[in-house]
Design a protein around this motif. Structure first.
Motif, PDB file in Angstrom:
ATOM      1  N   VAL A 163       6.542  -1.999   7.296  1.00  0.00           N
ATOM      2  CA  VAL A 163       7.274  -2.185   8.553  1.00  0.00           C
ATOM      3  C   VAL A 163       8.771  -2.001   8.310  1.00  0.00           C
ATOM      4  CG1 VAL A 163       7.903  -3.862  10.342  1.00  0.00           C
ATOM      5  CG2 VAL A 163       5.523  -3.684   9.580  1.00  0.00           C
ATOM      6  N   MET A 164       9.263  -2.572   7.218  1.00  0.00           N
ATOM      7  CA  MET A 164      10.690  -2.443   6.912  1.00  0.00           C
ATOM      8  C   MET A 164      11.075  -0.986   6.661  1.00  0.00           C
ATOM      9  SD  MET A 164      13.071  -4.372   4.052  1.00  0.00           S
ATOM     10  CE  MET A 164      12.682  -3.324   2.653  1.00  0.00           C
ATOM     11  N   ILE A 165      10.213  -0.261   5.944  1.00  0.00           N
ATOM     12  CA  ILE A 165      10.493   1.149   5.681  1.00  0.00           C
ATOM     13  C   ILE A 165      10.547   1.931   6.992  1.00  0.00           C
ATOM     14  CG2 ILE A 165       9.606   3.258   4.614  1.00  0.00           C
ATOM     15  CD1 ILE A 165      10.839   1.287   2.646  1.00  0.00           C
ATOM     16  N   ALA A 166       9.599   1.660   7.878  1.00  0.00           N
ATOM     17  CA  ALA A 166       9.577   2.347   9.174  1.00  0.00           C
ATOM     18  C   ALA A 166      10.826   2.011   9.988  1.00  0.00           C
ATOM     19  CB  ALA A 166       8.314   1.966   9.946  1.00  0.00           C
ATOM     20  N   GLN A 167      11.241   0.753   9.959  1.00  0.00           N
ATOM     21  CA  GLN A 167      12.440   0.347  10.693  1.00  0.00           C
ATOM     22  C   GLN A 167      13.691   0.957  10.075  1.00  0.00           C
ATOM     23  OE1 GLN A 167      11.995  -3.935  10.485  1.00  0.00           O
ATOM     24  NE2 GLN A 167      10.947  -4.031  12.466  1.00  0.00           N
ATOM     25  N   GLN A 168      13.705   1.050   8.757  1.00  0.00           N
ATOM     26  CA  GLN A 168      14.846   1.673   8.091  1.00  0.00           C
ATOM     27  C   GLN A 168      14.939   3.149   8.478  1.00  0.00           C
ATOM     28  OE1 GLN A 168      14.863   1.071   3.859  1.00  0.00           O
ATOM     29  NE2 GLN A 168      16.711   2.254   3.515  1.00  0.00           N
ATOM     30  N   ASP A 177       0.834  -1.196   0.000  1.00  0.00           N
ATOM     31  CA  ASP A 177       0.000   0.000   0.000  1.00  0.00           C
ATOM     32  C   ASP A 177       0.874   1.254   0.000  1.00  0.00           C
ATOM     33  OD1 ASP A 177      -2.298   1.499   0.048  1.00  0.00           O
ATOM     34  OD2 ASP A 177      -3.073   0.654   1.923  1.00  0.00           O
ATOM     35  N   ILE A 178       0.257   2.385  -0.266  1.00  0.00           N
ATOM     36  CA  ILE A 178       0.946   3.665  -0.198  1.00  0.00           C
ATOM     37  C   ILE A 178       1.079   4.072   1.273  1.00  0.00           C
ATOM     38  CG2 ILE A 178      -1.173   5.031  -0.375  1.00  0.00           C
ATOM     39  CD1 ILE A 178       0.398   6.987  -2.178  1.00  0.00           C
ATOM     40  N   ASN A 198      11.707  -7.593   2.764  1.00  0.00           N
ATOM     41  CA  ASN A 198      10.247  -7.502   2.846  1.00  0.00           C
ATOM     42  C   ASN A 198       9.556  -8.730   2.277  1.00  0.00           C
ATOM     43  OD1 ASN A 198      11.401  -5.973   0.504  1.00  0.00           O
ATOM     44  ND2 ASN A 198       9.283  -6.056  -0.205  1.00  0.00           N
ATOM     45  N   ILE A 199       8.438  -9.074   2.903  1.00  0.00           N
ATOM     46  CA  ILE A 199       7.737 -10.316   2.615  1.00  0.00           C
ATOM     47  C   ILE A 199       7.083 -10.323   1.240  1.00  0.00           C
ATOM     48  CG2 ILE A 199       5.500  -9.634   3.582  1.00  0.00           C
ATOM     49  CD1 ILE A 199       5.356 -12.438   4.851  1.00  0.00           C
ATOM     50  N   ASN A 200       6.792  -9.148   0.680  1.00  0.00           N
ATOM     51  CA  ASN A 200       6.055  -9.097  -0.589  1.00  0.00           C
ATOM     52  C   ASN A 200       6.964  -9.108  -1.808  1.00  0.00           C
ATOM     53  OD1 ASN A 200       6.835  -6.572   0.434  1.00  0.00           O
ATOM     54  ND2 ASN A 200       5.453  -5.495  -0.940  1.00  0.00           N
ATOM     55  N   SER A 201       8.240  -9.434  -1.627  1.00  0.00           N
ATOM     56  CA  SER A 201       9.150  -9.586  -2.761  1.00  0.00           C
ATOM     57  C   SER A 201       9.837 -10.948  -2.671  1.00  0.00           C
ATOM     58  CB  SER A 201      10.202  -8.475  -2.787  1.00  0.00           C
ATOM     59  OG  SER A 201      11.150  -8.717  -3.818  1.00  0.00           O
ATOM     60  N   GLN A 202       9.313 -11.905  -3.424  1.00  0.00           N
ATOM     61  CA  GLN A 202       9.910 -13.240  -3.404  1.00  0.00           C
ATOM     62  C   GLN A 202      11.329 -13.205  -3.950  1.00  0.00           C
ATOM     63  OE1 GLN A 202       8.373 -15.918  -1.953  1.00  0.00           O
ATOM     64  NE2 GLN A 202      10.416 -16.832  -2.163  1.00  0.00           N
TER      65      GLN A 202
END
Length: 545
Positions: A426-431, A53-54, A393-397
């Protein structure tokens, strides 16, 4: 004579430097689906599957490259690029501004805005909106990630409702590009402080827009729906609605495409291309150059990754060529740094990818004091194992598969990489919070080249330098390169910039990749460009069965 020559040089430079030409159409498989010989129809809905999502509909706070692509449906910029990025008098074409004029000394540029454009609530779009947006972008309270684009802007002032002038501190190459931005509706935020803007309802429900579409509904994490904006001041789009379904799982996205519940999927796994083409004659594959590269980012505050020897050892201990060959089937190439190979004016082709050399990697680690003292296969130092958490991230196999191969390679040199797979946002926020040790991510580069946001140390506090990399030599080269107008001189500066990063290995640069998208062949008028497939979505139309 000298003044005229200088002026001519500046004109050529300002419209040509730092832009590149995409591959020709014959080099891009399925790069167009124009249907020019068919009669264009109005109406219909296009449903796309997206992996995440955005984060925000407000350009001031969004940190995602695909967020910009989605906001193109809602918000106009001051200018826009020509579709092929080739020199045709200018690489820009009108948008909110119908024209622009430089002063003779190139220290001022005046934008002349279209006078017939309105926000979706009927309020005219004026120079006051442009000034408001600029003022918020440079406001430190806002913390706009691209704040460095205005480093050379001295002042911005409204001449009248439809003219606005930018004055620069000095002449430099990217003047027009740096005043090209999404414009926000001033009247929506008139009584809102900068502190209050981050939590303003507009960020989740932009009810006042300027683009060809408006937001009909947004179910966070599930669905985005756009419908035509009746106040749009340019040619009305043909498609009535665009719907984006958020489907994190790649297999589920492809299943939805095959069953017809969605008509467009971006970033198709390269291994699926052949079977999709063979088994689904109703689909077109759009394969075209991107400006993206993938990398492993090392957090430079972490005790391990402060040491350049460790970072170089990690790179040399990973078989990046094998990853590219195994996962991308010819749709990616090894990457040596943050400059895309298509930018031939200043891509340093003398640099070659660091070799895959496990023995040299072990030697560098030993030099840094890491040995296998207890003979368990994992290097240790002062009682601590050489171990770290590697996130993606989980959405990139593809990233998950690459992470698995990287983990196996590093184990061979005595390094324990613990994989952690999280949701993209979540990854973006953690980054952003520096809550990581290492991560696999990617950047989509801008059309014009300015590495300040990611690589300059001043961007640690406010910008995209979220790996906390600080190198005085890199800072100096960036500052000099941005100011240098002579093309040959600037080339050597950016060559040296790449060489310093190559030696330092602040990232392990993995690969540059092509866009690989699949689209229902009834959707016509599609023109691709390096920043994504929706460049001309206003011109798309659906062929009747």
């Amino acid at each position: 004579m000298e003044k005229n020559m200088r002026r001519t040089t500046l004109i050529c430079f300002l419209v040509a430097l730092f832009l590149f030409s995409c591959s020709s159409d014959k080099d891009n498989k399925g790069s167009k689906n124009d249907g020019n010989s068919l009669q264009k129809k109005n109406g219909g809905t296009v449903v796309s599957a997206i992996s995440s999502d955005i984060d925000s509909w407000n350009t001031l706070f969004s940190q995602q490259s695909h967020g910009e692509e989605l906001r193109r449906f809602l918000f106009l910029k001051t200018l826009t690029y020509n579709e092929n990025l080739k020199i045709r008098g200018s690489d820009f074409r009108p948008c909110l501004a119908h024209s622009w004029r430089f002063s003779e000394d190139f220290l001022n540029v005046t934008l002349y805005l279209q006078e017939n454009l309105r926000w979706s609530d009927g309020v005219p779009i004026t120079a006051h909106d442009v000034l408001f947006t600029y003022q918020k972008m440079i406001d430190p309270v806002i913390g706009y990630p691209h704040f460095s684009r205005f480093d050379f802007v001295d002042t911005c002032r409204v001449i009248n409702d439809y003219e606005i002038k930018f004055h620069f501190k000095e002449v430099y190459a990217n003047e027009l590009d740096h005043i090209n931005f999404e414009v926000l509706p001033k009247h929506v935020f008139d009584r809102v402080s900068s502190e209050e803007m981050r939590d303003h309802p507009f960020n989740e429900n932009p009810s006042v827009v300027s683009g060809p579409y408006r937001l009909k509904r947004w179910e966070r994490g599930q669905l985005i729906e756009f419908e035509k904006n009746p106040e749009y001041g340019f040619s009305k789009p043909h498609i009535d609605r665009f719907i984006f379904r958020v489907i994190p799982n790649q297999i589920s996205r492809l299943t939805s495409l095959k069953t017809g519940s969605v008509q467009l999927v971006q970033s198709v796994s390269p291994e699926q291309v052949e079977s999709l083409q063979k088994d689904n004659p109703n689909l077109n594959m759009l394969i075209y150059p991107s400006l993206s590269y993938e990398y492993i980012g090392w957090l430079h505050d972490h005790p391990l990754f402060k040491d350049r020897r460790i970072r170089r050892a990690m790179t040399m201990g990973i078989n990046r060529r094998q990853i590219v060959d195994a996962l991308f089937h010819g749709y990616a190439r090894e990457c040596i740094g943050p400059v895309h190979p298509a930018r031939k004016d200043f891509y340093n082709s003398r640099l070659k990818p660091l070799p895959y050399d496990p023995e040299q990697a072990k030697s560098l680690l030993a030099e840094a004091g890491w040995t296998d003292g207890n003979d368990d296969g994992i290097l240790d130092k002062e009682g601590k194992n050489l171990s770290f958490v590697l996130k993606t991230n989980i959405n990139s196999q593809l990233r998950i598969d690459a992470a698995t191969m990287i983990q196996a390679d590093l184990k061979k040199i005595g390094v324990k990489a613990v994989l952690e797979i999280v949701e993209f946002n979540v990854m973006i926020a953690q980054q952003t919070a520096r809550d990581y040790e290492a991560l696999i991510s990617g950047w989509s580069m801008n059309i014009t080249f300015d590495p300040t946001d990611i690589w300059h140390s001043k961007s640690i506090a406010s910008g995209y330098n979220e790996h906390n990399y600080a190198n005085a030599a890199v800072d100096s080269l960036i500052d000099l390169g941005r100011r240098t107008l002579d093309k040959d001189k600037s080339r050597h500066i950016w060559y040296r910039f790449q060489e310093v990063l190559y030696e330092d290995q602040p990232y392990t640069f993995l690969y540059v990749k092509d866009h690989v998208d699949a689209i229902d062949n009834r959707i016509k008028g599609v023109k691709t460009w390096p920043k994504g497939v929706y460049y001309n979505m206003e011109e798309w139309w659906i062929e009747e069965p």
